[in-house]
Write a protein that holds these residues in place. Structure first.
Motif, short mmCIF file in Angstrom:
data_model
loop_
_atom_site.label_atom_id
_atom_site.label_comp_id
_atom_site.label_asym_id
_atom_site.label_seq_id
_atom_site.Cartn_x
_atom_site.Cartn_y
_atom_site.Cartn_z
N GLY A 21 70.11 -90.00 23.30
CA GLY A 21 71.23 -89.63 24.14
C GLY A 21 71.08 -88.33 24.89
N ILE A 22 69.89 -87.74 24.91
CA ILE A 22 69.67 -86.49 25.61
C ILE A 22 68.29 -86.53 26.26
CG2 ILE A 22 68.79 -85.35 23.53
CD1 ILE A 22 69.98 -82.72 24.57
N THR A 23 68.16 -85.97 27.45
CA THR A 23 66.87 -85.97 28.12
C THR A 23 65.96 -84.88 27.55
OG1 THR A 23 67.50 -84.39 29.84
CG2 THR A 23 67.99 -86.73 30.26
N SER A 24 64.68 -85.05 27.76
CA SER A 24 63.71 -84.04 27.30
C SER A 24 63.94 -82.71 28.00
CB SER A 24 62.29 -84.54 27.57
OG SER A 24 62.02 -85.72 26.83
N ASN A 25 64.25 -82.75 29.30
CA ASN A 25 64.49 -81.50 30.02
C ASN A 25 65.73 -80.78 29.50
OD1 ASN A 25 62.25 -81.60 31.69
ND2 ASN A 25 63.31 -82.73 33.30
N ALA A 26 66.76 -81.55 29.11
CA ALA A 26 67.97 -80.93 28.55
C ALA A 26 67.66 -80.23 27.23
CB ALA A 26 69.06 -81.98 28.35
N VAL A 27 66.77 -80.81 26.44
CA VAL A 27 66.34 -80.17 25.20
C VAL A 27 65.64 -78.85 25.50
CG1 VAL A 27 64.81 -80.34 23.20
CG2 VAL A 27 66.18 -82.31 23.88
N VAL A 28 64.72 -78.87 26.46
CA VAL A 28 63.99 -77.65 26.81
C VAL A 28 64.94 -76.57 27.30
CG1 VAL A 28 62.30 -76.66 28.42
CG2 VAL A 28 61.84 -78.85 27.32
N ASN A 29 65.90 -76.94 28.12
CA ASN A 29 66.87 -75.95 28.62
C ASN A 29 67.69 -75.35 27.49
OD1 ASN A 29 66.04 -76.32 31.27
ND2 ASN A 29 67.58 -77.88 31.70
N LYS A 30 68.06 -76.18 26.52
CA LYS A 30 68.82 -75.68 25.36
C LYS A 30 67.96 -74.72 24.53
CE LYS A 30 72.39 -76.99 23.98
NZ LYS A 30 73.79 -76.49 24.11
N ILE A 31 66.69 -75.05 24.35
CA ILE A 31 65.79 -74.19 23.59
C ILE A 31 65.59 -72.85 24.30
CG2 ILE A 31 63.44 -73.93 22.69
CD1 ILE A 31 65.18 -75.99 21.21
N ARG A 32 65.38 -72.91 25.60
CA ARG A 32 65.21 -71.67 26.36
C ARG A 32 66.45 -70.78 26.21
NH1 ARG A 32 64.83 -73.63 31.18
NH2 ARG A 32 62.57 -73.77 31.33
N TRP A 33 67.62 -71.39 26.28
CA TRP A 33 68.86 -70.63 26.12
C TRP A 33 68.99 -70.07 24.71
CZ3 TRP A 33 72.75 -72.24 22.71
CH2 TRP A 33 73.91 -71.46 22.72
N ALA A 34 68.71 -70.88 23.71
CA ALA A 34 68.88 -70.46 22.32
C ALA A 34 67.96 -69.29 21.97
CB ALA A 34 68.63 -71.63 21.38
N PHE A 35 66.74 -69.29 22.50
CA PHE A 35 65.78 -68.23 22.22
C PHE A 35 65.85 -67.09 23.24
CE2 PHE A 35 63.93 -71.45 19.55
CZ PHE A 35 63.22 -70.77 18.58
N ASP A 36 66.67 -67.28 24.29
CA ASP A 36 66.71 -66.33 25.40
C ASP A 36 65.30 -66.08 25.90
OD1 ASP A 36 67.79 -64.58 27.25
OD2 ASP A 36 67.65 -62.85 25.93
N ALA A 37 64.54 -67.17 26.08
CA ALA A 37 63.13 -67.08 26.46
C ALA A 37 62.97 -67.09 27.97
CB ALA A 37 62.36 -68.24 25.85
N LYS A 38 61.98 -66.36 28.44
CA LYS A 38 61.70 -66.32 29.87
C LYS A 38 61.20 -67.68 30.38
CE LYS A 38 60.55 -61.46 30.74
NZ LYS A 38 59.48 -60.53 31.17
N LYS A 39 60.41 -68.34 29.57
CA LYS A 39 59.74 -69.54 30.05
C LYS A 39 59.64 -70.57 28.93
CE LYS A 39 55.61 -70.86 32.69
NZ LYS A 39 54.31 -70.38 33.25
N ALA A 40 59.82 -71.84 29.28
CA ALA A 40 59.70 -72.92 28.29
C ALA A 40 59.30 -74.21 28.99
CB ALA A 40 61.02 -73.11 27.54
N GLY A 41 58.64 -75.07 28.26
CA GLY A 41 58.24 -76.37 28.78
C GLY A 41 57.96 -77.31 27.62
N HIS A 42 57.81 -78.60 27.91
CA HIS A 42 57.52 -79.55 26.84
C HIS A 42 56.22 -80.29 27.12
CE1 HIS A 42 58.49 -83.18 29.15
NE2 HIS A 42 59.56 -82.57 29.61
N ALA A 43 55.66 -80.90 26.08
CA ALA A 43 54.37 -81.59 26.18
C ALA A 43 54.58 -83.09 26.06
CB ALA A 43 53.41 -81.08 25.11
N GLY A 44 55.16 -83.70 27.08
CA GLY A 44 55.30 -85.15 27.07
C GLY A 44 56.73 -85.61 26.97
N THR A 45 57.24 -86.20 28.04
CA THR A 45 58.63 -86.65 28.11
C THR A 45 58.90 -87.81 27.17
OG1 THR A 45 58.75 -85.98 30.43
CG2 THR A 45 60.40 -87.54 29.67
N LEU A 46 60.07 -87.78 26.54
CA LEU A 46 60.61 -88.92 25.82
C LEU A 46 61.80 -89.45 26.60
CD1 LEU A 46 60.70 -87.94 22.02
CD2 LEU A 46 59.39 -89.80 23.05
N ASP A 47 61.96 -90.78 26.66
CA ASP A 47 63.13 -91.36 27.30
C ASP A 47 64.40 -90.84 26.63
OD1 ASP A 47 61.56 -92.84 29.01
OD2 ASP A 47 61.57 -94.64 27.75
N PRO A 48 65.50 -90.80 27.37
CA PRO A 48 66.75 -90.27 26.79
C PRO A 48 67.15 -90.93 25.47
CG PRO A 48 66.99 -90.46 29.15
CD PRO A 48 65.65 -91.08 28.81
#
Length: 301
Positions: A21-48
């Motif tokens: 029920g959540i996109t891979s990009n939405a997960v990355v954005n949440k992680i970036r926010w939670a860590f207050d990180a300058k940069k984040a990305g993922h290694a391979g998309t999963l379908d929502p």
């Protein structure tokens, strides 16, 4: 007006057990926010609607993303036999149905044609670009673009459960660029009964395992807390498939400036490897005659 903070210089890998029920990009954005990180990305998309390993890289670890993207991955998925959909999964519109139901022996025999180096046509609803536009966007606009077949290496594909006549659960280990939905679609066509993916889970991806993954609830509960950093795996986790070549501080300085540096022997001539100094990753490059010629340099604090 005060300038907006750009975020922290935090680097490392985080293994997320992505929920449905959540996109891979939405997960990355949440992680970036939670860590207050300058940069984040993922290694391979999963379908929502897919679950399982989503490896998220922060900071300098994003430079190692290609090595996880290229690594083998394992999926466990359930195929619904007898129904074809336009998305090749349970979220799509039903296109056709069949009353034919193959037995286990027929399924096992058909799976053999999907092992090894195969050609696979991506699902119509996929992120493949056609003339600069995503295929799924064209499909949603009513177009039916022709997608070219792409090479895929499948190390193994096996039946692991048969819940009932309508469902079979499979496990697949494959390389970069594989679409599980396309496997379900093509298997259904090969069996003459049609099929689509009902459930999909990525069990592992390179060195990362779903059993070690954090939940989004854990991330949200500790968001913005510096203690969250304890979950980070070191940058070099993403380099697990490359040889490590230690080097002296003088060579590390040269490598960080993009110049070849003397390293300990431990790789074949022309092989890709990574250099470390006092246990810290310095650069990735090509090993030649005792030196590493850097292609990616890490700027860790």
């Amino acid at each position: 007006m005060a300038r907006r903070k750009k975020g922290r210089d935090v680097s490392g890998w985080l293994v997320i057990d992505k929920p449905a029920g959540i996109t891979s990009n939405a997960v990355v954005n949440k992680i970036r926010w939670a860590f207050d990180a300058k940069k984040a990305g993922h290694a391979g998309t999963l379908d929502p609607e897919a679950t399982g390993v989503l490896a998220v890289a922060l900071g300098e670890a994003t430079k190692t993303v290609p090595y996880i993207t290229d690594a083998l991955k394992a999926y466990r998925f359930t195929v619904r036999l007898g129904v074809a959909t336009d998305t090749d999964d349970a979220e799509g519109r039903v296109l056709a149905t069949s009353d034919l139901r193959p037995d286990d022996g027929q399924i096992d025999a058909a799976l053999a044609q999907f092992v090894g180096d195969i050609q696979q046509v991506p699902p119509l609803y996929s992120a493949v670009k056609i003339d600069g536009q995503r295929a799924y966007k064209l499909a949603r606009d009513g177009d039916t673009p022709e997608l070219a077949a792409r090479p895929l290496f499948v190390e193994s594909l096996a039946r692991v459960a048969r819940e009932d006549a309508d469902h079979v659960t499979l496990e697949m280990v494959c390389g970069k660029g594989g679409y599980v939905r396309a496997i379900a679609r093509d298997l259904g066509e090969a069996l003459g009964c049609l099929g689509h993916v009902r459930e999909l889970r990525r069990v592992w991806s390179g060195p990362f395992d779903a059993e070690d993954g954090l939940t989004m609830a854990q991330i949200e509960a500790e968001a913005k807390d510096p203690a969250l950093d304890r979950y980070l795996l070191p940058l070099e986790t993403g380099l697990a498939d490359l040889p490590e070549l230690p080097c002296a501080p003088e060579a590390a300085t040269r490598l960080r400036h993009g110049n070849p540096g003397r390293v300990n022997q431990g790789a074949e001539y022309g092989e890709e490897a990574w250099a470390s100094c006092n246990g810290q990753p310095v650069a990735v490059g090509i090993y030649r005659a005792g030196e590493l010629h850097p292609t990616r340099v890490f700027n860790l604090p």
